[in-house]
Design an enzyme around this catalytic site. Structure first.
Site, PDB file in Angstrom:
ATOM      1  N   TYR A 155       0.784  -1.236   0.000  1.00 35.42           N
ATOM      2  CA  TYR A 155       0.000   0.000   0.000  1.00 35.42           C
ATOM      3  C   TYR A 155       0.821   1.294   0.000  1.00 35.42           C
ATOM      4  CZ  TYR A 155      -2.572  -3.762   2.401  1.00 35.42           C
ATOM      5  OH  TYR A 155      -3.073  -4.982   2.789  1.00 35.42           O
ATOM      6  N   HIS A 156       1.868   1.382  -0.802  1.00 36.80           N
ATOM      7  CA  HIS A 156       2.686   2.594  -0.822  1.00 36.80           C
ATOM      8  C   HIS A 156       2.918   3.118  -2.243  1.00 36.80           C
ATOM      9  CE1 HIS A 156       4.558   0.853   3.133  1.00 36.80           C
ATOM     10  NE2 HIS A 156       3.413   1.471   3.354  1.00 36.80           N
TER      11      HIS A 156
END
Length: 555
Positions: A474-475
């Site tokens: 999730y980056h």
């Protein structure tokens, strides 16, 4: 709700980690009016406030999670990967794992070396400090008066202690503060949690000022459809509550500030006619500015896990199985105590897979539960998980239009594992994790290896496991790249090249993916650009000796 056609000095799109900062800082000036548009709802859900609720928020599409997906990934067996992104007040800071990491000092010096004046580590450290309220007090690296509450991971749980001890036994240094003098090593995380409550960007920056600032207007359930231009000048934002709903426009006297995130900021630029001209025309969008790099350079941390059984009933499974799960919520609502007040992710590590590297290239997250496929598969026994992600992948992907419908998701192609270096690094990370877990301090807690399984040993076997099961952690960043070159989407002040009155201010402007979780750096970027917008002098860089000390983390 603002009346259709209302005018403000600034219109901000997206109440996420950056948008909340901008709304708060710009509205400090009582002579300035600010409108903040957010497609999602307010952050009133118990699952948002309760740290343990994160697992329920990021695994499903829901009112607070856009629930995007990638196109089939050719290097991951053509799988379509889940891509959770925050929706609602706080954005992804309202559904994330609440880990506070800034990245390595050399990450920001690299930005400066790319020609981005004012973005060295010494330049950005004051803005990290200004945003932060470290519960144990400030020092050379930490602030104590900022809106974003940062706490140290709670002591006491034997598994988290044992993981740190095992890392030291495996030969890695012990690091007390990943955001201080030395990032490399194994140790406890800092968390954006205050007194058992998630401290999102909305909680820190919006809620304290809402009642006292009449010059700040927040429009919830306002999905931005396009930026309105006139002769190359951004004039406002058209929005609607949903597909088929009436559209309205709010106008900006000074600037439109786009803070919708690494997927939706480039998506909105494309929908508004800023992007590769041929691609825009192919999707029926009139070209406002031919900008080839919009939606390019997508970078993300690909994640792989090892799961182990635990012979002792001390993990999240035993805390929440059966009717205990209901009790967790009730206990949290009534006393703010119990398993609900924790994110169950207190320890981690930053390490090198090759000794010649100048900084760690792998980050580990240790979870007190068997976690797999974004927690979509419920655990059926006690156990723990170690996550590994490659911090600086060479692979880059794209965001593209699937249609001109603003309510249709964009085409997300991270192009994971396009690089042999990326493949090798993740393969070695599996071996690093196994080596740590095999150490004596974890003997009492280590059961059988569930995934990949002890039979998976060779390079080919490990690579096959990664292709079948690796997922995002999730980056995503980089899709509206900041740069000194004319091809970059924004300049060093986040102003969009080729048009006037428009900036992008969020993780999408990062020219390279930093070594760690991206929430704190996104907040820092918004803090810094808010000063530029207001015409304020930038905070003075930290004294050279302090910056030099911090840079020794990788030496």
């Amino acid at each position: 709700m603002a009346a259709a056609g209302a005018e403000f000095d600034y219109v901000i799109v997206g109440a996420g980690s950056a948008g909340c900062v901008l709304a708060s800082r710009l509205s400090e000036d009582p002579d300035v009016t600010v409108a903040l548009l957010e497609a999602g709802p307010k952050d009133t859900s118990l699952l948002v406030k309760m740290p343990a609720g994160a697992g329920s928020l990021f695994k499903t599409k829901n009112p607070r999670n856009w629930g995007w997906e990638t196109v089939p990934q050719k290097n991951l067996n053509n799988r379509v990967l889940w891509q959770p992104r925050g929706r609602g007040w706080g954005g992804s800071s309202a559904i994330n794992g609440m880990i506070y990491i800034r990245g390595h000092a050399r990450d920001y010096d690299q930005w400066r070396q790319l020609g981005l004046n004012g973005w060295s580590y010494a330049d950005v450290l004051p803005y990290f400090k200004r945003s932060e309220h470290l519960e144990t007090g400030g020092d050379s690296w930490h602030g104590q008066d900022g809106p974003l509450w940062v706490s140290r991971a709670p002591p006491g749980h034997p598994l988290f202690k044992a993981f740190i001890q095992a890392g030291v036994a495996a030969g890695y240094p012990r690091t007390r503060d990943f955001n201080g003098y030395q990032q490399e090593g194994v140790g406890p995380y800092h968390l954006t949690i205050k007194d058992g409550e998630r401290w999102s960007a909305a909680r820190g920056y919006l809620h304290p000022v809402l009642e006292q600032r009449r010059n700040l207007t927040i429009l919830s359930n306002a999905h931005a459809a396009r930026i309105v231009f006139e002769n190359g000048q951004a004039m406002g934002v058209e929005y609607a509550e949903g597909p088929g709903k009436p559209k309205a426009t709010v106008f900006a006297r000074r600037e439109v500030l786009l803070s919708a995130g690494a997927f939706q900021s480039p998506h909105l630029l494309l929908l508004s006619g800023i992007g590769p001209a041929d691609h825009l025309r192919a999707n029926g969008v009139d070209v406002v500015c031919d900008a080839a790099d919009v939606g390019e350079h997508l970078q993300d941390h690909l994640d792989v896990v090892v799961n182990y059984e635990c012979p002792l009933p001390i993990t999240v499974y035993s805390m929440t199985k059966g009717l205990k799960q209901l009790g967790v919520g009730l206990q949290y609502m009534t006393t703010r105590q119990g398993p609900g007040r924790y994110n169950h992710l207190h320890s981690g590590a930053f390490m090198k897979t090759r000794p010649e590297l100048d900084r760690p290239d792998v980050q580990l997250h240790f979870v007190n539960a068997i976690m797999f496929d974004h927690a979509k598969t419920p655990a059926d026994r006690d156990g723990f998980t170690v996550h590994a992600c490659q911090l600086r992948p060479e692979s880059q992907g794209t965001i593209r239009l699937g249609s001109s419908d603003p309510f249709a998701p964009a085409l997300v192609d991270p192009n994971y594992l396009a690089s042999e270096t990326d493949k090798r690094t993740l393969r070695e990370s599996i071996r690093v994790m196994r080596d740590i877990i095999a150490q004596k301090p974890l003997d009492a807690y280590r059961g059988a290896e569930i995934r990949p399984g002890e039979a998976v040993k060779t390079d080919d076997e490990i690579d096959a496991y990664i292709r079948q099961f690796a997922e995002t952690i999730y980056h995503p960043v980089g899709t509206c790249r900041m740069g000194a070159d004319d091809r970059s989407v924004v300049d060093e002040h986040c102003q969009v090249r080729g048009v006037k009155g428009l900036r992008v201010i969020d993780a999408s402007v990062m020219p390279t993916l930093i070594g760690g979780n991206t929430n704190a750096p996104t907040i820092m970027i918004a803090e810094k650009i808010s000063d530029h917008i207001r015409g304020k002098a930038f905070l003075a860089p930290m004294d050279a000796p302090i910056a030099e000390d911090a840079l020794q983390a990788a030496v």
